[in-house]
Design a protein around this motif. Structure first.
Motif, PDB file in Angstrom:
ATOM      1  N   THR A 146     -24.746 -49.926  46.101  1.00  0.00           N
ATOM      2  CA  THR A 146     -24.442 -51.203  46.733  1.00  0.00           C
ATOM      3  C   THR A 146     -24.616 -52.365  45.750  1.00  0.00           C
ATOM      4  O   THR A 146     -25.665 -52.513  45.119  1.00  0.00           O
ATOM      5  N   ALA A 147     -23.572 -53.178  45.650  1.00  0.00           N
ATOM      6  CA  ALA A 147     -23.591 -54.337  44.743  1.00  0.00           C
ATOM      7  C   ALA A 147     -24.046 -55.574  45.490  1.00  0.00           C
ATOM      8  O   ALA A 147     -23.838 -55.712  46.707  1.00  0.00           O
ATOM      9  N   GLY A 148     -24.671 -56.485  44.764  1.00  0.00           N
ATOM     10  CA  GLY A 148     -25.111 -57.748  45.339  1.00  0.00           C
ATOM     11  C   GLY A 148     -24.275 -58.906  44.817  1.00  0.00           C
ATOM     12  O   GLY A 148     -23.657 -58.818  43.745  1.00  0.00           O
ATOM     13  N   LEU A 149     -24.244 -59.983  45.575  1.00  0.00           N
ATOM     14  CA  LEU A 149     -23.503 -61.179  45.197  1.00  0.00           C
ATOM     15  C   LEU A 149     -24.178 -61.816  43.985  1.00  0.00           C
ATOM     16  O   LEU A 149     -25.305 -62.304  44.078  1.00  0.00           O
ATOM     17  N   GLY A 150     -23.513 -61.790  42.829  1.00  0.00           N
ATOM     18  CA  GLY A 150     -24.081 -62.322  41.600  1.00  0.00           C
ATOM     19  C   GLY A 150     -24.587 -61.251  40.657  1.00  0.00           C
ATOM     20  O   GLY A 150     -25.153 -61.565  39.607  1.00  0.00           O
ATOM     21  N   GLN A 151     -24.379 -59.985  41.003  1.00  0.00           N
ATOM     22  CA  GLN A 151     -24.823 -58.879  40.152  1.00  0.00           C
ATOM     23  C   GLN A 151     -23.841 -58.653  39.008  1.00  0.00           C
ATOM     24  O   GLN A 151     -22.675 -59.031  39.071  1.00  0.00           O
ATOM     25  N   LEU A 153     -22.309 -55.447  36.986  1.00  0.00           N
ATOM     26  CA  LEU A 153     -22.210 -54.004  37.135  1.00  0.00           C
ATOM     27  C   LEU A 153     -21.241 -53.455  36.097  1.00  0.00           C
ATOM     28  O   LEU A 153     -20.198 -54.061  35.833  1.00  0.00           O
ATOM     29  N   GLY A 154     -21.569 -52.314  35.502  1.00  0.00           N
ATOM     30  CA  GLY A 154     -20.708 -51.698  34.504  1.00  0.00           C
ATOM     31  C   GLY A 154     -20.080 -50.416  35.030  1.00  0.00           C
ATOM     32  O   GLY A 154     -20.717 -49.648  35.753  1.00  0.00           O
ATOM     33  N   THR A 296     -20.112 -62.572  40.104  1.00  0.00           N
ATOM     34  CA  THR A 296     -20.388 -61.144  40.114  1.00  0.00           C
ATOM     35  C   THR A 296     -19.554 -60.517  39.011  1.00  0.00           C
ATOM     36  O   THR A 296     -18.324 -60.582  39.042  1.00  0.00           O
ATOM     37  N   GLY A 297     -20.211 -59.944  38.021  1.00  0.00           N
ATOM     38  CA  GLY A 297     -19.514 -59.399  36.864  1.00  0.00           C
ATOM     39  C   GLY A 297     -19.284 -57.900  36.998  1.00  0.00           C
ATOM     40  O   GLY A 297     -20.194 -57.154  37.355  1.00  0.00           O
ATOM     41  N   LEU A 298     -18.069 -57.475  36.718  1.00  0.00           N
ATOM     42  CA  LEU A 298     -17.723 -56.050  36.722  1.00  0.00           C
ATOM     43  C   LEU A 298     -17.057 -55.748  35.384  1.00  0.00           C
ATOM     44  O   LEU A 298     -15.970 -56.256  35.096  1.00  0.00           O
ATOM     45  N   TYR A 299     -17.713 -54.934  34.561  1.00  0.00           N
ATOM     46  CA  TYR A 299     -17.258 -54.693  33.198  1.00  0.00           C
ATOM     47  C   TYR A 299     -17.028 -53.192  32.990  1.00  0.00           C
ATOM     48  O   TYR A 299     -17.914 -52.382  33.293  1.00  0.00           O
ATOM     49  N   THR A 300     -15.860 -52.825  32.498  1.00  0.00           N
ATOM     50  CA  THR A 300     -15.646 -51.420  32.157  1.00  0.00           C
ATOM     51  C   THR A 300     -16.156 -51.177  30.742  1.00  0.00           C
ATOM     52  O   THR A 300     -16.030 -52.036  29.866  1.00  0.00           O
ATOM     53  N   VAL A 301     -16.745 -50.005  30.531  1.00  0.00           N
ATOM     54  CA  VAL A 301     -17.294 -49.628  29.235  1.00  0.00           C
ATOM     55  C   VAL A 301     -16.702 -48.270  28.856  1.00  0.00           C
ATOM     56  O   VAL A 301     -16.914 -47.280  29.567  1.00  0.00           O
ATOM     57  N   LEU A 302     -15.948 -48.242  27.772  1.00  0.00           N
ATOM     58  CA  LEU A 302     -15.329 -47.011  27.289  1.00  0.00           C
ATOM     59  C   LEU A 302     -16.338 -46.286  26.410  1.00  0.00           C
ATOM     60  O   LEU A 302     -16.614 -46.714  25.288  1.00  0.00           O
ATOM     61  N   LEU A 320     -27.004 -54.990  31.752  1.00  0.00           N
ATOM     62  CA  LEU A 320     -26.390 -55.080  33.074  1.00  0.00           C
ATOM     63  C   LEU A 320     -27.396 -54.759  34.184  1.00  0.00           C
ATOM     64  O   LEU A 320     -28.451 -54.164  33.950  1.00  0.00           O
ATOM     65  N   ASP A 321     -27.019 -55.140  35.406  1.00  0.00           N
ATOM     66  CA  ASP A 321     -27.885 -54.931  36.567  1.00  0.00           C
ATOM     67  C   ASP A 321     -27.569 -53.628  37.295  1.00  0.00           C
ATOM     68  O   ASP A 321     -28.032 -53.421  38.420  1.00  0.00           O
ATOM     69  N   GLY A 322     -26.776 -52.787  36.690  1.00  0.00           N
ATOM     70  CA  GLY A 322     -26.439 -51.515  37.306  1.00  0.00           C
ATOM     71  C   GLY A 322     -25.287 -50.871  36.576  1.00  0.00           C
ATOM     72  O   GLY A 322     -24.561 -51.520  35.825  1.00  0.00           O
ATOM     73  N   HIS A 323     -25.114 -49.569  36.783  1.00  0.00           N
ATOM     74  CA  HIS A 323     -24.032 -48.869  36.114  1.00  0.00           C
ATOM     75  C   HIS A 323     -23.443 -47.810  37.031  1.00  0.00           C
ATOM     76  O   HIS A 323     -24.152 -47.139  37.779  1.00  0.00           O
ATOM     77  N   VAL A 324     -22.119 -47.721  36.999  1.00  0.00           N
ATOM     78  CA  VAL A 324     -21.372 -46.710  37.738  1.00  0.00           C
ATOM     79  C   VAL A 324     -20.798 -45.735  36.715  1.00  0.00           C
ATOM     80  O   VAL A 324     -20.051 -46.137  35.825  1.00  0.00           O
ATOM     81  N   VAL A 325     -21.158 -44.467  36.834  1.00  0.00           N
ATOM     82  CA  VAL A 325     -20.727 -43.449  35.885  1.00  0.00           C
ATOM     83  C   VAL A 325     -19.554 -42.676  36.487  1.00  0.00           C
ATOM     84  O   VAL A 325     -19.660 -42.157  37.613  1.00  0.00           O
TER      85      VAL A 325
END
Length: 433
Positions: A146-151, A153-154, A296-302, A320-325
């Motif tokens: 779950t993402a937060g407003l202002g988080q 996330l990668g 709210t930042g969403l950044y892809t990381v290769l 970052l404040d979290g990561h999605v693998v």
């Protein structure tokens, strides 16, 4: 007459003209010209460049356009100012290049104020705490990561695993007011496909898209990331809750590596000079919350070679404040989005979910973890039903779990509906939950 006097003096002042003394690699050295780091200069027949280093005798510049035909001795003039970029709601629905110039054929930007790229990072004590969830329109993320407003996330994955596709789903499904999307180092073929097919007219109407393709100079690619961030900051300053999506952060780091090495920095970790990691920190820390609004930042990381501990992935994950693998083994089986929910973490999930929601998410994670531990036994038929209730629940509800974790590209999921589906799924586990 009094008002016109300073303008007349400025017009009569001699213009200082420098010369190109060296063109080597990506860098251009100038002599006979004064300038500060960040200033723009014009070289030859209109080639823009930015000062990246300075000594008593020369300026080192990085071109923002191709330098074909540029020779030693070509004239150079200082613009006397840094890059200015447009901001404001007049940009919604527009597509800009890495320097903030429109490239969508819709004419010039009218009524858009121009500002420098510099902007104060929100102070440590001035940042509002993240207390509200933000729906991303993807079931697996809204419930288990779950993402937060202002988080910030990668999205971490190797090439071809679905980072850009997942980002396009989020762009259409997010509940954020405004989206600022930066496509940095992307293949030119994919830009129109993303804008017309993935984003669509409705998504574009509340978005600003900044594009710098892989064939553009390194400085233009790097500046695209900061231009997008600066535009998002202006929306935040107005009190809006903006979503900043950047694809990809790795290509921003690669651009800075090219610039740093050409400017004479020593290569450090895997060829990345020290400035690369400071640029990443400076870029990522500018997103987040402030008193009025949020980004709210969403950044892809290769990740290089599917190595999630390579330098850029490791540095980004630490900031970052979290990561999605995203998992390649899931992607090849048609599991989309290929999110490894056990390897993904949102560091603010505990602040933006209720205790009941956390119980449901933990129950599903526990069942998935138990099945993963017993995978070898299940694959060879050696697992005995009844040995572990959680494994039994995972096997018995395998189809339902897969249906919950997968989602079609054009399917939008609301957060309330996702939590209800998770509740029904967990209730099917019985005593194993």
């Amino acid at each position: 007459m009094t008002t016109a006097w300073p303008a007349a003096l400025a017009a009569a002042r001699p213009e200082r003209v420098g010369q190109v003394s060296k063109v080597l690699g990506l860098g251009v050295e100038l002599r006979g010209l004064n300038g500060a780091v960040g200033d723009l200069v014009t070289i030859g027949d209109g080639v823009p460049a930015e000062v990246v280093a300075t000594t008593r005798e020369r300026l080192t510049c990085m071109p923002l356009a191709p330098v074909t035909g540029l020779t030693v001795g070509a004239e150079a003039r200082s613009d006397g100012r840094p890059l200015l970029v447009p901001t404001g709601r007049a940009l919604l629905g527009r597509v800009l290049d890495g320097l903030g110039r429109p490239i969508d054929g819709k004419g010039p930007l009218v009524g858009a104020p121009r500002v420098t790229l510099d902007h104060d990072t929100p102070s440590v004590m001035g940042r509002s705490r993240i207390t509200a969830p933000l729906s991303l329109g993807v079931r697996a993320l809204d419930t288990l990561v779950t993402a937060g407003l202002g988080q910030r996330l990668g999205l971490f994955a190797g090439s071809g695993v679905g980072k850009s596709s997942l980002m396009s789903m989020i762009a259409r499904g997010t509940s954020a007011e405004v989206s600022v999307i930066a496509l940095v180092g992307e293949r030119g073929r994919e830009v129109r496909e993303f804008i017309e097919d993935d984003l669509g007219p409705d998504g574009l109407a509340r978005s600003v898209v900044i594009v710098s393709t892989s064939d553009e100079p390194a400085m233009a690619r790097l500046r695209a990331a900061f231009v997008a961030t600066r535009i998002a900051e202006d929306f935040r300053d107005e009190g809006a809750h903006a979503m900043l999506m950047m694809d990809s952060l790795t290509r921003v780091a690669m651009a800075q590596r090219e610039i740093g090495l050409s400017a004479g920095e020593p290569p450090a970790t895997r060829g990345y000079p020290p400035s690369t990691f400071s640029v990443l920190a400076r870029l990522l820390e500018r997103a987040g919350t402030e008193h009025a609004g949020s980004i709210t930042g969403l950044y892809t990381v290769l990740v290089d070679g599917d190595d999630h501990n390579e330098p850029i992935a490791d540095a980004a994950r630490s900031i970052l404040d979290g990561h999605v693998v995203l998992d390649r083994s899931l992607a090849v089986t048609g599991h989309f989005p290929a999110i490894d929910v056990l390897g993904s973490v949102s560091r603010v999930a505990g602040k933006v979910t209720t205790s009941e929601q956390r119980r449901l998410a933990t129950a599903l994670r526990t069942v998935l973890a138990a099945k993963r531990q017993a995978k070898d036994l299940i694959d060879v038929g050696a697992y005995q039903p009844g040995a572990n209730p959680q494994v039994d629940a995972a096997v018995a509800n395998e189809r339902q779990i897969a249906a919950f974790l997968t989602q079609a590209m054009d399917e939008r999921s609301d957060a309330a509906g996702a939590w209800l589906q998770l509740e029904n799924l967990v209730s099917a586990f019985g005593g194993a939950a």
